[in-house]
Scaffold this motif. Structure first.
Motif, PDB file in Angstrom:
ATOM      1  N   LEU A   1       0.823  -1.203   0.000  1.00  0.00           N
ATOM      2  CA  LEU A   1       0.000   0.000   0.000  1.00  0.00           C
ATOM      3  C   LEU A   1       0.859   1.257   0.000  1.00  0.00           C
ATOM      4  CD1 LEU A   1      -2.774   1.331   0.146  1.00  0.00           C
ATOM      5  CD2 LEU A   1      -2.703   1.049   2.643  1.00  0.00           C
ATOM      6  N   ALA A   2       1.958   1.250   0.740  1.00  0.00           N
ATOM      7  CA  ALA A   2       2.840   2.420   0.775  1.00  0.00           C
ATOM      8  C   ALA A   2       3.462   2.678  -0.592  1.00  0.00           C
ATOM      9  CB  ALA A   2       3.927   2.214   1.827  1.00  0.00           C
ATOM     10  N   PHE A   3       3.955   1.643  -1.263  1.00  0.00           N
ATOM     11  CA  PHE A   3       4.561   1.831  -2.585  1.00  0.00           C
ATOM     12  C   PHE A   3       3.521   2.221  -3.631  1.00  0.00           C
ATOM     13  CE2 PHE A   3       8.178  -0.523  -0.808  1.00  0.00           C
ATOM     14  CZ  PHE A   3       9.225   0.221  -1.338  1.00  0.00           C
TER      15      PHE A   3
ATOM     16  N   THR B   1       1.417   5.885  -7.503  1.00  0.00           N
ATOM     17  CA  THR B   1       0.244   6.486  -8.135  1.00  0.00           C
ATOM     18  C   THR B   1       0.192   7.986  -7.907  1.00  0.00           C
ATOM     19  OG1 THR B   1      -1.015   5.852  -6.156  1.00  0.00           O
ATOM     20  CG2 THR B   1      -1.164   4.399  -8.077  1.00  0.00           C
ATOM     21  N   GLY B   2       0.697   8.447  -6.760  1.00  0.00           N
ATOM     22  CA  GLY B   2       0.760   9.888  -6.544  1.00  0.00           C
ATOM     23  C   GLY B   2       1.655  10.583  -7.555  1.00  0.00           C
TER      24      GLY B   2
ATOM     25  N   VAL C   1       7.437   8.034  -0.827  1.00  0.00           N
ATOM     26  CA  VAL C   1       7.585   6.640  -0.390  1.00  0.00           C
ATOM     27  C   VAL C   1       7.819   6.583   1.118  1.00  0.00           C
ATOM     28  CG1 VAL C   1       8.910   4.524  -0.691  1.00  0.00           C
ATOM     29  CG2 VAL C   1       8.500   6.021  -2.655  1.00  0.00           C
ATOM     30  N   THR C   2       8.695   7.447   1.604  1.00  0.00           N
ATOM     31  CA  THR C   2       8.974   7.482   3.049  1.00  0.00           C
ATOM     32  C   THR C   2       7.756   7.925   3.838  1.00  0.00           C
ATOM     33  OG1 THR C   2      11.271   8.023   2.545  1.00  0.00           O
ATOM     34  CG2 THR C   2      10.527   8.398   4.796  1.00  0.00           C
TER      35      THR C   2
ATOM     36  N   PHE D   1      -1.504  12.530  -1.340  1.00  0.00           N
ATOM     37  CA  PHE D   1      -0.892  11.878  -2.498  1.00  0.00           C
ATOM     38  C   PHE D   1      -1.617  12.189  -3.808  1.00  0.00           C
ATOM     39  CE2 PHE D   1       0.286   9.303   1.163  1.00  0.00           C
ATOM     40  CZ  PHE D   1       1.661   9.195   1.000  1.00  0.00           C
ATOM     41  N   PHE D   2      -2.833  12.636  -3.733  1.00  0.00           N
ATOM     42  CA  PHE D   2      -3.595  12.995  -4.930  1.00  0.00           C
ATOM     43  C   PHE D   2      -4.119  14.416  -4.769  1.00  0.00           C
ATOM     44  CE2 PHE D   2      -3.674   8.455  -4.442  1.00  0.00           C
ATOM     45  CZ  PHE D   2      -3.430   7.977  -5.709  1.00  0.00           C
TER      46      PHE D   2
END
Length: 310
Positions: free
Chosen positions: A127-129, A134-135, A158-159, A277-278
């Motif tokens: 989920l993190a990757f 996608t962001g 990512v972090t 992220f979006f």
């Protein structure tokens, strides 16, 4: 000869009388004479007795060795048992988290007192990757539609995604487990889940967001929010239906506040990931830039009045 026959007859009678007194005893004779009464020799299978004793001793030794060889919690061997699951078990637990229904306890029907960390670990990592990738892809697709948008790779996402997801899956279950343990002392009928079971519940509940994040690449805002709400409902329902058998033994107020807090924190995680992220594009990139129009040559501008010099 007669004396010898009479002696043999007496010996035979004596042997018969002894056998009549001890019919189950095995007798031995030496030089044709019967063993005297009270000294009956019984043959015992010593190999069986000694074999069973040796087996018991070996079992005790093995148990003692296992107790001595039990690794500490600071070693990798201690956590190896929590990753001892096969693919069928992980897929069954994922299906259980994707299809929540009332009366179907995730812990009782899928974990079966064997919580694992393999599934939650890789679900959180995936989920993190996916969030970070996608962001970045969202900005790439936006740049292809509008070249004026400047894109630069944002590896820090990512972090941020990893720290956020893993902190949520560990800290929130820790607080929930501690609260339920405290309430167990107040309400004796309450039996909370273990800490690893609570982590496992939260970890598998996040799987539904992985395909949802991929669908957020569709550049339609209302469709993105629709997918987000559907994923949030499924994930929150999995948590509520699993925690309800534990919190229902408490008072109605405490149960309602606790479940509302669980759903609220889950919603904050989903909404926060959506906005970070979006993030929506700035307003200057949403509307096309205004183009300068040239005036026709025959159009005369009105003369401007100049101030008279004194």
């Amino acid at each position: 000869m007669a004396a010898a026959d009479e002696l043999a007859f007496h010996e035979f009678e004596e042997a018969s009388s002894l056998l009549a007194e001890t019919p189950d005893a095995a007798t031995t004779s030496g030089r044709g004479q019967l063993a005297p009464q009270g000294h009956v020799a019984v043959e015992v299978d010593s190999g069986g007795i000694y074999g069973s004793e040796e087996a018991e001793e070996s079992d005790k030794t093995a148990l003692l060795q296992e107790e001595k060889q039990q690794p500490g919690f600071w070693t990798f061997s201690y956590y190896q048992s929590f990753f001892d699951v096969d693919t069928s078990q992980v897929l069954d637990r994922i299906r259980g988290s994707l299809l929540p229904r009332p009366g179907h306890n995730f812990v009782r029907h899928h974990l079966r007192n064997r919580p694992d960390l393999y599934g939650p670990f890789w679900i959180c990592a995936t989920l993190a990757f996916v969030l970070a990738i996608t962001g970045n892809l969202t900005l790439v697709l936006a740049q292809r539609r509008d070249p004026s948008i400047h894109y630069s790779p944002q590896f820090h996402k990512v972090t941020v995604a990893g720290v956020t997801i893993y902190c949520y899956v560990w800290l929130v279950p820790l607080a929930l487990w501690g609260f339920l343990r405290w309430r167990k002392g107040v309400r004796e009928r309450m039996g909370p889940y273990t800490f690893l079971e609570t982590v496992c519940i939260y970890g598998y509940s996040l799987f539904v967001f992985i395909p949802t994040v991929v669908l957020w690449l569709i550049p339609v805002p209302w469709l993105q929010w629709l997918f987000g709400v559907m994923a949030l409902v499924l994930s929150a329902a999995s948590l509520v239906f699993t925690l309800w058998p534990v919190v229902r033994e408490d008072t109605r107020l405490v149960a309602a506040v606790l479940l509302s807090t669980v759903v609220l924190l889950h919603a904050l995680l989903a909404v926060g990931c959506k906005f970070y992220f979006f993030q929506p594009l700035p307003l200057e990139h949403l509307a096309p830039p205004a183009q300068a129009t040239s005036l026709p040559a025959n159009l005369l501008l009105p003369p401007t009045s100049r101030p008279k010099a004194t």
